[in-house]
Design a protein around this motif. Sequence first.
Motif, PDB file in Angstrom:
ATOM      1  N   ARG A 114       0.824  -1.217   0.000  1.00 13.23           N
ATOM      2  CA  ARG A 114       0.000   0.000   0.000  1.00 13.23           C
ATOM      3  C   ARG A 114       0.854   1.262   0.000  1.00 13.23           C
ATOM      4  O   ARG A 114       0.499   2.262  -0.609  1.00 13.23           O
ATOM      5  CB  ARG A 114      -0.931  -0.008   1.205  1.00 13.23           C
ATOM      6  N   ARG A 115       1.989   1.225   0.715  1.00 16.00           N
ATOM      7  CA  ARG A 115       2.885   2.381   0.744  1.00 16.00           C
ATOM      8  C   ARG A 115       3.431   2.702  -0.637  1.00 16.00           C
ATOM      9  O   ARG A 115       3.667   3.855  -0.962  1.00 16.00           O
ATOM     10  CB  ARG A 115       4.048   2.126   1.699  1.00 16.00           C
ATOM     11  N   GLY A 117       1.912   2.393  -3.360  1.00 15.12           N
ATOM     12  CA  GLY A 117       0.862   2.916  -4.236  1.00 15.12           C
ATOM     13  C   GLY A 117       0.641   2.026  -5.440  1.00 15.12           C
ATOM     14  O   GLY A 117       0.579   0.809  -5.332  1.00 15.12           O
ATOM     15  N   SER A 118       0.535   2.646  -6.626  1.00 16.32           N
ATOM     16  CA  SER A 118       0.262   1.869  -7.840  1.00 16.32           C
ATOM     17  C   SER A 118       1.455   0.996  -8.240  1.00 16.32           C
ATOM     18  O   SER A 118       1.288   0.008  -8.945  1.00 16.32           O
ATOM     19  CB  SER A 118      -0.101   2.807  -8.993  1.00 16.32           C
ATOM     20  N   ARG A 119       2.653   1.332  -7.777  1.00 18.93           N
ATOM     21  CA  ARG A 119       3.831   0.514  -8.086  1.00 18.93           C
ATOM     22  C   ARG A 119       3.873  -0.760  -7.256  1.00 18.93           C
ATOM     23  O   ARG A 119       4.633  -1.671  -7.540  1.00 18.93           O
ATOM     24  CB  ARG A 119       5.115   1.305  -7.840  1.00 18.93           C
TER      25      ARG A 119
END
Length: 172
Positions: A114-115, A117-119
Amino acid sequence: MAEPARPAGGGSTGGEGLGRSRGGFTTKLHLSADGFCRPLSLLVTGGHRADCTQFEAVLEKIRVPRYGPGRPRAKPDSLAADKACSNSPCRRYLRRRGIRHTIPEQTDSQAARRRMGSRGGRPPGFDAERYKMRNTVERTINSLKQARAVATRYDKRGCVFLGTATVAALVI
């Protein structure tokens, strides 16, 4: 006659399946089981060995005989494992062999994803209904421990203890 090879990193008793853990000098029995609580493969290591390090070795030992002619099956249809096997090497191994799996993701892995993000990518699939079948492994271990020699490990040699556990598995 030559001495059998011992696994690396096992200490002085690495080949005997003994190792120090929080509970003292212990042995760990790694196994896979089918849906009817029958053991498919057994592996003995020291008590300090992590389950994920023996994941591939346990799956490689699976041999299910066929009713007709042909080689025994070596690949399960699906697998349910606990969070100890949720690391990426175990998941890569299962993908490479084409084995469907249900393994819950660890909370720290979820937070790291989650930290990013999209990566971070999408979360691995998880089927809660199929995961409920994982209790068959726990029930198999409990039924193996009904044999007093398996529960207490009176055997000094690792190969003898594996034989004792195998006999208890055959009785099941």
